[in-house]
Design an enzyme around this catalytic site. Sequence first.
Site, mmCIF file in Angstrom:
data_model
loop_
_atom_site.group_PDB
_atom_site.id
_atom_site.type_symbol
_atom_site.label_atom_id
_atom_site.label_comp_id
_atom_site.label_asym_id
_atom_site.label_seq_id
_atom_site.Cartn_x
_atom_site.Cartn_y
_atom_site.Cartn_z
ATOM 1 N N GLY A 10 37.363 59.716 57.808
ATOM 2 C CA GLY A 10 37.459 59.921 59.257
ATOM 3 C C GLY A 10 38.867 59.603 59.740
ATOM 4 O O GLY A 10 39.069 59.076 60.830
ATOM 5 N N GLY A 13 40.237 60.397 63.253
ATOM 6 C CA GLY A 13 39.562 59.883 64.454
ATOM 7 C C GLY A 13 40.413 58.842 65.161
ATOM 8 O O GLY A 13 41.525 58.519 64.731
ATOM 9 N N ASP A 54 34.829 66.761 52.762
ATOM 10 C CA ASP A 54 33.598 66.316 53.405
ATOM 11 C C ASP A 54 33.026 65.117 52.643
ATOM 12 O O ASP A 54 32.941 65.157 51.406
ATOM 13 C CB ASP A 54 32.620 67.506 53.312
ATOM 14 C CG ASP A 54 31.406 67.333 54.180
ATOM 15 O OD1 ASP A 54 31.107 66.186 54.556
ATOM 16 O OD2 ASP A 54 30.752 68.358 54.475
ATOM 17 N N ILE A 55 32.588 64.100 53.379
ATOM 18 C CA ILE A 55 31.996 62.926 52.707
ATOM 19 C C ILE A 55 30.633 63.274 52.097
ATOM 20 O O ILE A 55 30.069 62.494 51.351
ATOM 21 C CB ILE A 55 31.854 61.710 53.656
ATOM 22 C CG1 ILE A 55 31.126 62.101 54.953
ATOM 23 C CG2 ILE A 55 33.207 61.099 53.960
ATOM 24 C CD1 ILE A 55 30.758 60.919 55.827
ATOM 25 N N TYR A 154 22.609 58.054 66.928
ATOM 26 C CA TYR A 154 23.807 57.351 66.444
ATOM 27 C C TYR A 154 23.535 55.852 66.272
ATOM 28 O O TYR A 154 23.877 55.251 65.255
ATOM 29 C CB TYR A 154 24.934 57.614 67.449
ATOM 30 C CG TYR A 154 26.185 56.803 67.299
ATOM 31 C CD1 TYR A 154 27.091 57.046 66.270
ATOM 32 C CD2 TYR A 154 26.498 55.808 68.239
ATOM 33 C CE1 TYR A 154 28.267 56.317 66.170
ATOM 34 C CE2 TYR A 154 27.681 55.075 68.152
ATOM 35 C CZ TYR A 154 28.551 55.337 67.117
ATOM 36 O OH TYR A 154 29.716 54.612 67.027
HETATM 37 C C1 AKB Z 1 30.036 55.955 71.604
HETATM 38 O O1 AKB Z 1 30.091 55.951 72.838
HETATM 39 O O2 AKB Z 1 29.227 56.613 70.946
HETATM 40 C C2 AKB Z 1 30.985 55.054 70.851
HETATM 41 C C3 AKB Z 1 30.398 53.710 70.614
HETATM 42 C C4 AKB Z 1 30.167 52.771 71.731
HETATM 43 O O3 AKB Z 1 30.118 53.388 69.498
HETATM 44 N N1 AKB Z 1 32.209 54.918 71.553
#
Ligand code: AKB
Length: 341
Positions: A10, A13, A54-55, A154
Amino acid sequence: MRKEVVLITGANGEIGHGLIKELSKRNGIQIVALDLKPLDESLEACCDRFIQGDILDSMLLGRLMAEYDITTIYHLASILSTKAEYNPETAHKINVEGTLNLLRMGVELSTWQGNSVKFIYPSSIAVYGIPDLETKHKESKIKEWMWCNPITMYGCNKLYCENLGQYYTQHYRQLAKDRGKHSIDFRCIRFPGLISADTIPTGGTSDYGPEMLHSAAKGEPYACFVRPDTRIPFMAMPDAIKSLLMLENAGCDTLTRSVYNITSFAPTAQELYEMVKKAYPSANITFEVNPPRQAIIDSWPEDCDDSAARNDWGWQPDYDMQKAFNNYLLPSIRELYRKTD
Ligand code: AKB
C-alpha cells in the site's frame, strides 16, 4: 547474499507516503514497495525497488520471498470504511485475504531466516462499535478491549486481522509436530482519523476532517457530511509515522500487548471548521449530514485511552490541534497548492 529489506504494501497510500519518506532518511534501510498503482514520482528515489502488483497474487509474494531477506513488513494496503461499504465482499478479499497472504509469508520468512519478521499493522478506531450517542459521550476515552463490535466491513476486517496477527504470532499450526521455532512478531496500532498535508485520503469516513481543510486551501466549496457536534479523534500524519517507527523499534520485553490505541486531539467537526475558517476566512463550508455515514462516525469513540502505548513504549504525540494546524498542516498545504497552481 540475499539483501535485507523492509517491505511496504500500500506504498502509494497516505501512510505509505509519510512512512517511505521517513524510513528512507534512515541509514542502511532498503525499501521494497508494493502497490496496485504506479508509485508516486516523489517516492521513487526513496525506494530500492518498486513492484506494481497485488497482495492477492501469491506467485508475486513467493518471488519476493525467494529474492529478499525481509526483516519487517509494514502491511498498509487496505480498502477504507466508506469505500468498503460499496463492495463489502471485495473489501473483505483485499483486507482479510490480502493480510492472510502476508502473515503467511511472514511466518515462512521467519522460519527460513531463523528470526522473527516484524509485522507492523495499522488498525483503526473503526474496530469499535458504540451502540448509541449516550454511551459514546459517557465512555469518552475507550480502552482497547471495550466495545469491539464494529458496524462496518472495514472495521470487522481490521478487528479480525488483529486477531489473525496474534494467532500467527502465538499459535500458528499449534498441533503440528514440525512447528517452526520462529514465527512473526505482530505489532498493531489502532489509528484515529489521520490528517496529512501532502495527500487527501480516499474512501474513508473520517475524511471530512482532511477534506474540509484541503478544499478550503484549494478555494473549493465543501459540504461536511457529519453534524457539527460530531467528535472523533484525529492525528497529524507525522505523529502517525512516528508511532509506527516507535512501535517497530520497541523491545519485545517492554510490550504487554500486541494491539495499541494511540490518540492526540479529538475535535468536534465544528471545532475543525473553526480552525479552518481562521486560516481561510472566505472558505465556503456547509454542513449537509449524510445519515449512513453519520451513523458510522457515531459508532466510533469520541477519544481513546492510549495509556498502554504511553507506558509500554513511551508514546506521546508531538502535535495537539493548534500545533498540527500552525506548525505542520497550514505551512505545508500552502506550499503544496502554491506548487500546483
Ligand atoms: C476511515 O475513515 O475508514 C479511516 C479510519 C478511521 O480507519 N480513516
